[in-house]
Write a protein that holds these residues in place. Structure first.
Motif, PDB file in Angstrom:
ATOM      1  N   ARG A  11       0.828  -1.210   0.000  1.00 32.07           N
ATOM      2  CA  ARG A  11       0.000   0.000   0.000  1.00 32.07           C
ATOM      3  C   ARG A  11       0.862   1.260   0.000  1.00 32.07           C
ATOM      4  NH1 ARG A  11      -5.296  -1.026   3.776  1.00 32.07           N
ATOM      5  NH2 ARG A  11      -6.226  -2.562   2.386  1.00 32.07           N
ATOM      6  N   LEU A  12       1.974   1.210   0.729  1.00 32.95           N
ATOM      7  CA  LEU A  12       2.889   2.358   0.741  1.00 32.95           C
ATOM      8  C   LEU A  12       3.483   2.580  -0.648  1.00 32.95           C
ATOM      9  CD1 LEU A  12       4.452   4.519   2.356  1.00 32.95           C
ATOM     10  CD2 LEU A  12       6.230   2.795   2.712  1.00 32.95           C
ATOM     11  N   ILE A  13       3.883   1.507  -1.303  1.00 29.80           N
ATOM     12  CA  ILE A  13       4.442   1.612  -2.655  1.00 29.80           C
ATOM     13  C   ILE A  13       3.375   2.135  -3.619  1.00 29.80           C
ATOM     14  CG2 ILE A  13       5.318   0.267  -4.606  1.00 29.80           C
ATOM     15  CD1 ILE A  13       6.768  -1.493  -2.531  1.00 29.80           C
ATOM     16  N   GLN A  14       2.146   1.652  -3.509  1.00 23.85           N
ATOM     17  CA  GLN A  14       1.071   2.134  -4.371  1.00 23.85           C
ATOM     18  C   GLN A  14       0.752   3.608  -4.097  1.00 23.85           C
ATOM     19  OE1 GLN A  14      -2.205  -0.525  -3.719  1.00 23.85           O
ATOM     20  NE2 GLN A  14      -1.357  -2.142  -5.047  1.00 23.85           N
ATOM     21  N   GLY A  15       0.802   3.997  -2.827  1.00 21.77           N
ATOM     22  CA  GLY A  15       0.551   5.399  -2.470  1.00 21.77           C
ATOM     23  C   GLY A  15       1.620   6.322  -3.037  1.00 21.77           C
ATOM     24  N   VAL A  16       2.883   5.899  -2.953  1.00 14.11           N
ATOM     25  CA  VAL A  16       3.979   6.696  -3.511  1.00 14.11           C
ATOM     26  C   VAL A  16       3.858   6.771  -5.030  1.00 14.11           C
ATOM     27  CG1 VAL A  16       6.483   6.752  -3.829  1.00 14.11           C
ATOM     28  CG2 VAL A  16       5.534   6.282  -1.568  1.00 14.11           C
ATOM     29  N   ALA A  17       3.508   5.649  -5.654  1.00 20.24           N
ATOM     30  CA  ALA A  17       3.343   5.639  -7.108  1.00 20.24           C
ATOM     31  C   ALA A  17       2.188   6.562  -7.517  1.00 20.24           C
ATOM     32  CB  ALA A  17       3.089   4.218  -7.605  1.00 20.24           C
ATOM     33  N   LEU A  18       1.077   6.516  -6.768  1.00 17.11           N
ATOM     34  CA  LEU A  18      -0.047   7.398  -7.064  1.00 17.11           C
ATOM     35  C   LEU A  18       0.344   8.866  -6.890  1.00 17.11           C
ATOM     36  CD1 LEU A  18      -3.032   7.770  -7.755  1.00 17.11           C
ATOM     37  CD2 LEU A  18      -3.525   7.582  -5.304  1.00 17.11           C
ATOM     38  N   ALA A  19       1.090   9.173  -5.834  1.00 14.63           N
ATOM     39  CA  ALA A  19       1.538  10.551  -5.598  1.00 14.63           C
ATOM     40  C   ALA A  19       2.433  11.024  -6.739  1.00 14.63           C
ATOM     41  CB  ALA A  19       2.259  10.649  -4.262  1.00 14.63           C
TER      42      ALA A  19
END
Length: 101
Positions: A11-19
């Motif tokens: 989820r952290l990786i997906q959040g960073v990618a989304l940002a």
């Protein structure tokens, strides 16, 4: 517990990618070479093309007047106009009429 840690990491990786994607999208719209700047540049280009056309007309007008003032073949009408306007030379039998332009 192990599965919760990997889920949180994902989820952290997906959040960073989304940002990062949102940041890149913001640069596409409002960046120095984005859509907003592109439309402003197009507007400035049109203004400068209009100014260039105006300057070309002025240049052509001046080029024509210079050609009429050739030392070997001076246009008598232009010479008379310049004498009257610049030196205020008038013959006694002439009547001067000032016209507003």
């Amino acid at each position: 517990m192990r599965q919760d840690a990997s889920l949180a990491k994902e989820r952290l990786i997906q959040g960073v990618a989304l940002a990062l994607l949102l940041l890149m999208g913001a640069f596409v719209i409002a960046g120095p070479s984005g859509l907003i700047a592109w439309t402003e540049n197009q507007h400035m280009l049109e203004e400068r093309r209009a100014k260039l056309a105006e300057l070309r007309l002025a240049r052509d007008h001046l080029k024509n007047r210079v050609g009429l003032l050739d030392q070997n073949h001076v246009d008598p009408d232009l010479a008379g106009e310049l004498l009257r306007s610049n030196l205020n030379v008038v013959r006694p039998d002439e009547m001067v009429m000032m016209l507003d332009k």
